[in-house]
Structures are given as C-alpha cells and as structure tokens.
Scaffold this motif. Structure first.
Motif, PDB file in Angstrom:
ATOM      1  N   ARG A   1      41.998  17.118  -7.531  1.00  0.00           N
ATOM      2  CA  ARG A   1      43.006  18.154  -7.726  1.00  0.00           C
ATOM      3  C   ARG A   1      44.088  18.062  -6.636  1.00  0.00           C
ATOM      4  NH1 ARG A   1      39.928  22.287  -7.190  1.00  0.00           N
ATOM      5  NH2 ARG A   1      39.207  22.272  -9.350  1.00  0.00           N
ATOM      6  N   PHE A   2      43.673  17.759  -5.409  1.00  0.00           N
ATOM      7  CA  PHE A   2      44.625  17.652  -4.310  1.00  0.00           C
ATOM      8  C   PHE A   2      45.548  16.456  -4.508  1.00  0.00           C
ATOM      9  CE2 PHE A   2      45.638  15.900  -0.059  1.00  0.00           C
ATOM     10  CZ  PHE A   2      46.460  16.923   0.393  1.00  0.00           C
ATOM     11  N   LEU A   3      44.991  15.332  -4.955  1.00  0.00           N
ATOM     12  CA  LEU A   3      45.815  14.152  -5.208  1.00  0.00           C
ATOM     13  C   LEU A   3      46.833  14.423  -6.317  1.00  0.00           C
ATOM     14  CD1 LEU A   3      43.105  11.332  -4.994  1.00  0.00           C
ATOM     15  CD2 LEU A   3      44.838  11.924  -3.283  1.00  0.00           C
ATOM     16  N   ASP A   4      46.397  15.132  -7.346  1.00  0.00           N
ATOM     17  CA  ASP A   4      47.334  15.510  -8.409  1.00  0.00           C
ATOM     18  C   ASP A   4      48.440  16.401  -7.854  1.00  0.00           C
ATOM     19  OD1 ASP A   4      45.916  14.073 -10.267  1.00  0.00           O
ATOM     20  OD2 ASP A   4      44.787  15.802 -11.023  1.00  0.00           O
ATOM     21  N   ASN A   5      48.041  17.287  -6.909  1.00  0.00           N
ATOM     22  CA  ASN A   5      49.028  18.201  -6.329  1.00  0.00           C
ATOM     23  C   ASN A   5      50.056  17.445  -5.486  1.00  0.00           C
ATOM     24  OD1 ASN A   5      49.894  20.993  -5.917  1.00  0.00           O
ATOM     25  ND2 ASN A   5      49.301  20.681  -3.783  1.00  0.00           N
ATOM     26  N   LEU A   6      49.648  16.347  -4.838  1.00  0.00           N
ATOM     27  CA  LEU A   6      50.609  15.531  -4.078  1.00  0.00           C
ATOM     28  C   LEU A   6      51.704  15.001  -4.994  1.00  0.00           C
ATOM     29  CD1 LEU A   6      48.262  13.461  -1.710  1.00  0.00           C
ATOM     30  CD2 LEU A   6      49.726  15.408  -1.106  1.00  0.00           C
ATOM     31  N   ALA A   7      51.321  14.565  -6.189  1.00  0.00           N
ATOM     32  CA  ALA A   7      52.311  14.067  -7.150  1.00  0.00           C
ATOM     33  C   ALA A   7      53.200  15.206  -7.636  1.00  0.00           C
ATOM     34  CB  ALA A   7      51.597  13.397  -8.320  1.00  0.00           C
TER      35      ALA A   7
ATOM     36  N   LYS B   1      53.731   4.295  -4.007  1.00  0.00           N
ATOM     37  CA  LYS B   1      52.355   3.846  -3.882  1.00  0.00           C
ATOM     38  C   LYS B   1      51.528   4.937  -3.201  1.00  0.00           C
ATOM     39  CE  LYS B   1      49.505   0.105  -1.954  1.00  0.00           C
ATOM     40  NZ  LYS B   1      49.504  -1.128  -1.119  1.00  0.00           N
ATOM     41  N   ILE B   2      50.324   5.089  -3.649  1.00  0.00           N
ATOM     42  CA  ILE B   2      49.420   6.037  -3.010  1.00  0.00           C
ATOM     43  C   ILE B   2      48.016   5.438  -2.954  1.00  0.00           C
ATOM     44  CG2 ILE B   2      48.950   7.245  -5.183  1.00  0.00           C
ATOM     45  CD1 ILE B   2      48.673   9.831  -3.528  1.00  0.00           C
ATOM     46  N   SER B   3      47.393   5.517  -1.811  1.00  0.00           N
ATOM     47  CA  SER B   3      46.026   5.011  -1.654  1.00  0.00           C
ATOM     48  C   SER B   3      45.202   6.056  -0.913  1.00  0.00           C
ATOM     49  CB  SER B   3      46.019   3.682  -0.880  1.00  0.00           C
ATOM     50  OG  SER B   3      46.595   3.853   0.408  1.00  0.00           O
TER      51      SER B   3
ATOM     52  N   ILE C   1      56.923  17.095   3.137  1.00  0.00           N
ATOM     53  CA  ILE C   1      55.907  17.156   4.189  1.00  0.00           C
ATOM     54  C   ILE C   1      55.477  18.600   4.446  1.00  0.00           C
ATOM     55  CG2 ILE C   1      55.487  16.751   6.648  1.00  0.00           C
ATOM     56  CD1 ILE C   1      57.298  14.288   6.433  1.00  0.00           C
ATOM     57  N   ASN C   2      56.457  19.527   4.487  1.00  0.00           N
ATOM     58  CA  ASN C   2      56.134  20.947   4.680  1.00  0.00           C
ATOM     59  C   ASN C   2      55.253  21.472   3.547  1.00  0.00           C
ATOM     60  OD1 ASN C   2      57.520  21.212   7.110  1.00  0.00           O
ATOM     61  ND2 ASN C   2      59.438  21.801   6.105  1.00  0.00           N
ATOM     62  N   SER C   3      55.541  21.064   2.330  1.00  0.00           N
ATOM     63  CA  SER C   3      54.741  21.514   1.182  1.00  0.00           C
ATOM     64  C   SER C   3      53.306  21.011   1.275  1.00  0.00           C
ATOM     65  CB  SER C   3      55.378  21.012  -0.125  1.00  0.00           C
ATOM     66  OG  SER C   3      56.673  21.552  -0.305  1.00  0.00           O
ATOM     67  N   ILE C   4      53.149  19.770   1.745  1.00  0.00           N
ATOM     68  CA  ILE C   4      51.797  19.223   1.900  1.00  0.00           C
ATOM     69  C   ILE C   4      51.016  20.014   2.948  1.00  0.00           C
ATOM     70  CG2 ILE C   4      50.472  17.219   2.667  1.00  0.00           C
ATOM     71  CD1 ILE C   4      52.671  15.452   1.479  1.00  0.00           C
ATOM     72  N   GLU C   5      51.662  20.314   4.071  1.00  0.00           N
ATOM     73  CA  GLU C   5      50.983  21.031   5.158  1.00  0.00           C
ATOM     74  C   GLU C   5      50.631  22.466   4.777  1.00  0.00           C
ATOM     75  OE1 GLU C   5      53.778  20.522   8.320  1.00  0.00           O
ATOM     76  OE2 GLU C   5      52.740  18.744   9.105  1.00  0.00           O
TER      77      GLU C   5
END
Length: 215
Positions: free
Chosen positions: A126-132, A144-146, A178-182
């Motif tokens: 779910r978190f990886l989907d949220n990054l996209a 690219k994402i790993s 970056i702010n959204s991720i944090e």
C-alpha cells in the motif's frame, strides 16, 4: 379325639410319677429346648454380632478421621479458617486474572492502533502504491523504483524497508514530493537525495528507509 387321647396318656404318665421325678423331667425338657434353640440360632447370632461390630468399627474410624480433619483445619477455634484462607487466595488469583486480561486488552487495542506499523506485505505494498500516487499528485515522473525488504526482530521497531526512487521533475515539485512522503502514516526516513539537472527538468534519486515492527 386323638389330641385328647394323647393328653390323657401324658396325664396318666405323670400321675404315676413322683413330684421330684416330674420336676426333673421338666428341667431336662427345658434344658434340651434351650440347648436346641442355642444350637440352631448360634451361627446367625454370631454373624449378626460380627456384622454390628464391624459397622461400629467403621463408624468409629470415620468419626475419628472427621475429628482429625476438623482439628487440622481449625485455627484459633475457627473451623472455617482454611476455607476463608482458600477464599482469599481465590480472590487474589481472580484479581490477578482480571489485571492480566485488562493488560492484554489494552495492548491489543494499542497494537490495533499501530497496525499500520506492523510488518506485512499488505502495508508495504500500500505504501509503494502511495509513492506512485504522491508522485502523480506532485507532477513527478518516476523512472525507476526498487525496494528491499528486511526481516526485523519480532516486537521491536526496526528498519523493514529500503526504497530507492529515480525521479524527474522541477525543483518545487521535487520538494513537494519529498514533503508528502515524510508526512506518510508510516515512520519514514528520507535518508539520501541526489539531484542533477537536465535540459528541461531536474533528475535525481531519493533514498527512503521505512521503519516498522514485526509482531
């Protein structure tokens, strides 16, 4: 008539006897009768006597055991002392059980509140989907994402996910991303940022640590 004849013969027999002879005959008859009665009833009487004696011994033994038990549980004249003592122990154990159940319920509730931190593939997917989703929201292109899953120690908050994202976008959008991720619900640590320029946009790599707990 025959009965009367027999009685008459008996009377005639005793009429010819002296009083002493009659008394001796009666005493002998009585002695024989007593002997026969004693002989015929002795075994039954003996068995009955032994049965009553055994019952008496058994009752006496049980009474003695009961008295000994009552003496063993009586303290300072209180025959219910042991019962009260066991009741206090039972109450204490019930209180400890209630406390343990309360603690279990409390920790279950806290774990439920922190369920998003628990180490499981569903939360991390779910978190990886949220990054996209956040990248799209901030006009960031992910090239690219790993990611690398780690195996944390149970019941201990540790690093559980290492993510590397190659991105493209302008400076303002990258900062917003970056702010959204944090601000994610998960415990996120943006540990590495490498940015370089291109003809139109900035390109770079973002390194992210995600912390969680395996329960």
């Amino acid at each position: 008539m025959k009965k009367n004849s027999t009685l008459a013969k008996i009377d005639n027999y005793f009429d010819g006897k002296k009083d002493t002879e009659v008394s001796i005959i009666f005493l002998m008859s009585l002695a024989i009768t007593i002997f026969l009665t004693y002989f015929l009833t002795w075994n039954q009487a003996q068995q009955y006597y032994e049965s009553v004696l055994n019952q008496n011994d058994e009752i006496s033994r049980k009474l003695n055991d009961t008295n000994n038990y009552l003496a063993s549980v009586t303290v300072n004249g209180d025959i219910n002392f042991k019962i009260k003592e066991q009741q206090k122990l039972l109450n204490s154990l019930n209180k400890e059980l209630n406390i343990a159940q309360f603690k279990n319920k409390y920790f279950d509730n806290k774990l439920y509140e922190l369920s998003y931190l628990l180490f499981n593939e569903q939360n991390w997917a779910r978190f990886l989907d949220n990054l996209a989703f956040l990248a799209n929201k901030n006009n960031i292109k992910i090239t690219k994402i790993s990611n690398e899953f780690k195996n944390p120690t149970p019941k201990k908050i540790e690093q559980v996910l290492n993510i590397k994202i190659d991105i493209e976008g302008n400076f303002k959008d990258i900062i917003g991303y970056i702010n959204s991720i944090e601000e994610s619900d998960l415990v996120v640590d943006v540990n590495n940022i490498h940015i370089s320029s291109s003809t139109k946009n900035l390109i770079g790599t973002i390194g992210i640590y995600v912390w969680g707990m395996k329960y």
